[in-house]
Design a protein around this motif. Structure first.
Motif, PDB file in Angstrom:
ATOM      1  N   TYR A   1       0.825  -1.219   0.000  1.00  0.00           N
ATOM      2  CA  TYR A   1       0.000   0.000   0.000  1.00  0.00           C
ATOM      3  C   TYR A   1       0.853   1.260   0.000  1.00  0.00           C
ATOM      4  N   GLY A   2       2.109   1.136   0.420  1.00  0.00           N
ATOM      5  CA  GLY A   2       3.006   2.268   0.320  1.00  0.00           C
ATOM      6  C   GLY A   2       3.447   2.520  -1.116  1.00  0.00           C
ATOM      7  N   SER A   3       3.530   1.453  -1.891  1.00  0.00           N
ATOM      8  CA  SER A   3       3.887   1.606  -3.298  1.00  0.00           C
ATOM      9  C   SER A   3       2.622   1.932  -4.111  1.00  0.00           C
ATOM     10  N   VAL A   4       2.729   1.949  -5.414  1.00  0.00           N
ATOM     11  CA  VAL A   4       1.612   2.439  -6.235  1.00  0.00           C
ATOM     12  C   VAL A   4       1.270   1.486  -7.377  1.00  0.00           C
TER      13      VAL A   4
ATOM     14  N   LEU B   1      -2.664   7.996  -6.533  1.00  0.00           N
ATOM     15  CA  LEU B   1      -1.390   7.297  -6.312  1.00  0.00           C
ATOM     16  C   LEU B   1      -1.300   6.805  -4.876  1.00  0.00           C
ATOM     17  N   ALA B   2      -1.616   7.700  -3.939  1.00  0.00           N
ATOM     18  CA  ALA B   2      -1.551   7.320  -2.528  1.00  0.00           C
ATOM     19  C   ALA B   2      -2.506   6.164  -2.241  1.00  0.00           C
ATOM     20  N   ALA B   3      -3.700   6.241  -2.813  1.00  0.00           N
ATOM     21  CA  ALA B   3      -4.736   5.240  -2.534  1.00  0.00           C
ATOM     22  C   ALA B   3      -4.418   3.890  -3.165  1.00  0.00           C
TER      23      ALA B   3
HETATM   24 NA    NA Z   1      -0.145   3.714  -2.397  1.00  0.00          NA
END
Ligand code: NA
Ligand code: AMP
Ligand code: AMP
Ligand code: AMP
Ligand code: NA
Ligand code: NA
Lengths: 312, 103, 103, 103, 312, 312
Positions: free
Chosen positions: A95-98, A257-259
């Motif tokens: 979830y930290g990556s995209v 992107l964050a989501a």
């Molecule tokens: Na993310």
């Protein structure tokens, strides 16, 4: 519904109905190579149009976001969800990556609505791909023997993994060649982009439905996490987007992107760096729940939230 | 057969993510070569139908002498069996040009 | 080899059209897994060079105990040999983690 | 196993450039069929990672009786071993429908 | 640097840095089929625009060039380089034949600079593909038992090898269909050409870097040959181009064809016809040294040389 | 001759001459997925332009045609041709179904001649794909134990076979997205269509020539059937087209659909549902004879016949 999303639905339903439809494995690989290169090229081309130094402060803030998200996700999974350290860390890293494809769909969403955005956003995509994964690995090894982390091979895996090479390589080529140099590549890399994305989403629909069976065994908590976490991250992205002065379109992209959660780069890196984690859990969360959620509901929702700030 | 010489054939069926690591491992442990094919399948880790990255499997086969076969199988058992989808088996075969595989 | 345990390896080479059916069959008949590779070839049904749908072949291998091997080979012999391009053979191998394949 | 009959399985791992020649050879030398898979690997001729034409390898397997197995292995040893990347081995297997592979 | 060449560099660096980036094998095959067909079609289309008989004298001269080059290369390799007969002949054959991709890059070089050229030049590409290979095989068998040469299967391999069939087949179809008949094929075969070429060069970069290790074992002489021979051949090409009255652009293309070494058709043919030769040597020379040399330095250099004659 | 047909001829001749030209298997799969989706999308887009209910009566008539053709073909093969029940039924089923590529070539024939046609004709393609196959299976089981027919899995195979899912799925997406929604997909799915079709026909030429050897063993009667049956079916199609008020172009397409024999969907379904039938017979008839016959002679012939009715 948008044509793009319908291809995902077609793939999903076809697999649920046990159709024998299957995309050739090498077509899947070819499409993902193409999409990564094309996004990189486009971002690089836009970057060439402006002063790269001007983006530096924004870029640093964005990296902080990529570090923050897994740090929020981890305790939720570890403390509340009672996952073991390895699984909690691995999922947090995803979830930290995209997700590159989620980003592409959000770009398409903006274009279809004639909403402008900062054209160098793909740079943020590149920047956000890695930090989350690295934090995930660190979290998995914390408390344990940190010396066990093979940093050399981890950094190698992260910076020289194929999606990174293609995205960053495309970015650099696009930046070096500039808009004029890329003109002859336009029909291939830009005009065909959306069609190729449709084929890829057809395949992702097939894959997601194929993994859907794992939903039952992965438990309700994970499902809730995979629906709630993107919204939390999107809110962080919106706040940050406003803070660094992005337009409404740019803010929506940053929120998306964050989501989004990675299901290409992160699984590959985690499988080697945190073998103790069950890859089925991360993939179910990221691909079977979060990905379609963002695609069908998330992006319009984040758009609403952005509008609250930016008006419109 | 008169023109063949006894040799072990070690076969490993596992996740594609391990290909590079395994290749280095088997060469380091004394193999003189290996052969890899892309496969799909099913086992205790469920369906691995090979349509996308995380789902792909390989089948690696290594011709080697008994002691290398023991070393390799012992190594993969200790290193990979716990956390990865993996199956390993060994067969007795007869090779031509035995000097390629021994020592 | 000290760390392996005797096991049967059943190999079926046949038309790709049968892949789904065969997968279901072997699991139903007691196998705990299988591995499939895409292949091409030639046999009594002529050239199957694998360039288009009707022409493609697969090679499925199943590690299992003797009785499952007998059940599977008997079943495919009765069900598919007459009307499909198919070859079947069985080899003796030694597996690691024997509990994965027995019973 | 009661329903199988002893047979030889010859396996040749070599450069893809030889596929057509080998196919003709083995049929001419008495085989009734063969199966080919695309593979990659490493051996005394270095890395053959299969990403482009000159780099690709195949794995051909031939079920046949002992005398054909000797003929085939002797032939490839004399004809190809010197100048081509090639590995050959033979295993004992049990086939169904033995009449397909003998004579 | 041109965007096209940057893709080669990206692939080369990625592999040197041990990235796991890899193009699917069948994508490589698909791209090479596409490039060969597209070049053939384009050449045939242009040929349809003029009297084929008028090109006949030029065409014969070009074939002589293809025979000449390996006859020059062979003694250099055999006498000076002390390669055995088989290796000297095989390498000479590679340099007598041509590289389709180098040709395509040179065409792109001209287009980017608005330099006109005789549009039927792809015909020369087709004509130059074979003679060099045949001469190479002959040289390998000379002195030895000439009856050992299986002429039937050699001619078959040369004229019916896949690159020949696609190039010549494309040429014939393009010629028969003419510009009007090919119009609906334009988006696929012409507009996408440069993008597809970029992907192919990415792959060639990966392959070349993968082979680079062989450089050490192949010796300094071969490296020198792989740098010097193209220049010699290019000079021959320039002289011939001037002699047969080609424009500056056409002369540059002919020089590039002469300078380029085959790494698709020749290795396949040589492997069967001259198995005694070590394919690693030819491929190292043709692909790892000569190909990037032509791409990055050779073409601009030949352009300079051509300008000396044609002014400009 | 049309460029498209020339690609088939190139493939056919290359294989006859024993060239090693071969399209990668996954390229073949990728192309067929692309063509099916593109045809479906195009039809669906046109369907969105009009009242679907208005097409209902025509659609029903077209389904009847799909049932009728195998009922005519079966007694010819069984009684006159002395094929056993299974083979007669399987072959009849292939001719009841349709060839997507033949349809695409006929559409191209009309476009090249500026002849208009009802743009929703791809709907008929979708409708004609299945009934013929179902009738073929029924005929194979008649007299035998009808309970042996596994209807569940047969219907599954027919309605969820990959060509059906892609065609019908494309149709639905095209219909839902409409002309505006599909506009960004135009470069990928529509502009490239004809080029992709050329590559596919190259492959079909290779495959057809590879199967040509089976001609000798399959007997003269089958060859005659494979030439005569398409003409009979085309006549039925023309009569029906006139009866339901199609334009000249639409009638030609319907005639071509009727005349064409399936070599993608039908072989896959028959192999599972009627394993007793020798697939070599159907494929030789449908692909080696009927397909090129329609491509090269049939379509112009049916055009003539249509002109007799419609004038022109
Ligand atoms: Na993310
Ligand atoms: N009984 C079996 N026979 C043949 N292949 C197997 C068997 N069990 C597992 N495999 C293969 O080994 C892979 C990993 O197995 P597993 O660790 O049991 O999930 C599977 O995806 C199959 O390709
Ligand atoms: N003698 C053989 N050795 C190895 N593979 C064979 C042999 N015979 C047949 N096959 C394989 O089995 C498939 C079906 O065989 P058949 O039923 O004899 O046509 C062939 O297409 C080959 O791939
Ligand atoms: N020891 C081995 N075990 C398994 N496969 C091998 C071995 N040695 C060579 N091979 C395979 O055979 C091919 C040719 O071998 P070589 O002639 O030794 O280069 C290699 O590319 C490998 O695919
Ligand atoms: Na040359
Ligand atoms: Na029909």
């Amino acid at each position: 519904m948008d044509a793009i999303a319908l291809f995902f639905v077609l793939g999903f339903l076809a697999r649920l109905a046990r159709s024998d439809l299957k995309l050739p494995a090498q077509l899947y690989e070819a499409l993902s190579i193409y999409l990564l290169l094309a996004i990189g090229l486009k971002g690089g081309m836009e970057l060439a149009r402006q002063d790269p130094l001007a983006v530096l402060p924004q870029a640093s803030a964005v990296i902080v976001l990529g570090i923050l998200i897994p740090l929020i996700a981890f305790p939720i999974l570890y403390k509340l969800g009672r996952f073991d350290r390895f699984n909690a860390a691995a999922i947090a890293g995803h979830y930290g990556s995209v997700s590159v494809v989620t980003f592409a769909v959000a770009v398409d969403y903006l274009i279809a609505r004639d909403i402008p955005y900062e054209a160098y956003l793909p740079l943020f995509l590149v920047l956000l791909e890695m930090p989350g994964i690295a934090v995930g690995v660190l979290l998995a090894r914390l408390g344990g023997n940190m010396r066990e982390v093979r940093w050399g091979s981890l950094l190698h895996e992260i910076f020289l993994g194929k999606s990174m090479v293609l995205l960053a390589g495309g970015l650099l080529i696009g930046w070096a060649a500039g808009p004029d140099g890329l003109k002859p590549l336009q029909p291939f890399f830009f005009d065909l982009f959306k069609g190729a994305l449709c084929l890829f989403l057809l395949e992702m629909g097939l894959v997601a439905a194929g993994q859907a069976g794992a939903l039952r065994s992965s438990g309700l908590f994970l499902a809730g996490f995979a629906l709630g976490m993107p919204v939390v991250s999107a809110l962080l992205g919106i706040v940050l987007g406003a803070a660094i002065g992005l337009s409404a379109g740019g803010t929506l992209l940053l929120a998306t992107l964050a989501a989004s959660a990675s299901y290409i780069a992160a699984p590959a890196a985690m499988r080697i760096a945190v073998p103790e984690a069950n890859p089925g859990l991360s993939i179910t969360a990221a691909l079977v729940i979060t990905f379609p959620f963002n695609l069908l509901l998330g992006i319009p929702l984040y758009h609403r939230l952005v509008s609250l700030i930016h008006g419109g | 057969m008169p023109n063949t010489h006894p040799c072990k054939l070690v076969v490993l069926i596992t996740e594609r993510a391990l290909e590079e690591k395994l290749s280095r491992d088997v060469m380091r442990l004394g193999a003189h070569g290996y052969t890899v094919a892309d496969v799909r399948g099913r086992g205790s880790h469920g369906d691995r139908s090979g349509t996308w990255d995380a789902d792909r499997s390989i089948r690696m086969e290594i011709l080697c002498d008994v002691s290398t076969a023991v070393t390799i199988t012992t190594h993969v058992e200790a290193t990979y069996f716990r956390h990865y989808a993996m199956v390993a088996f060994v067969a007795d075969v007869g090779v031509l040009r035995p000097e390629k595989f021994a020592g």
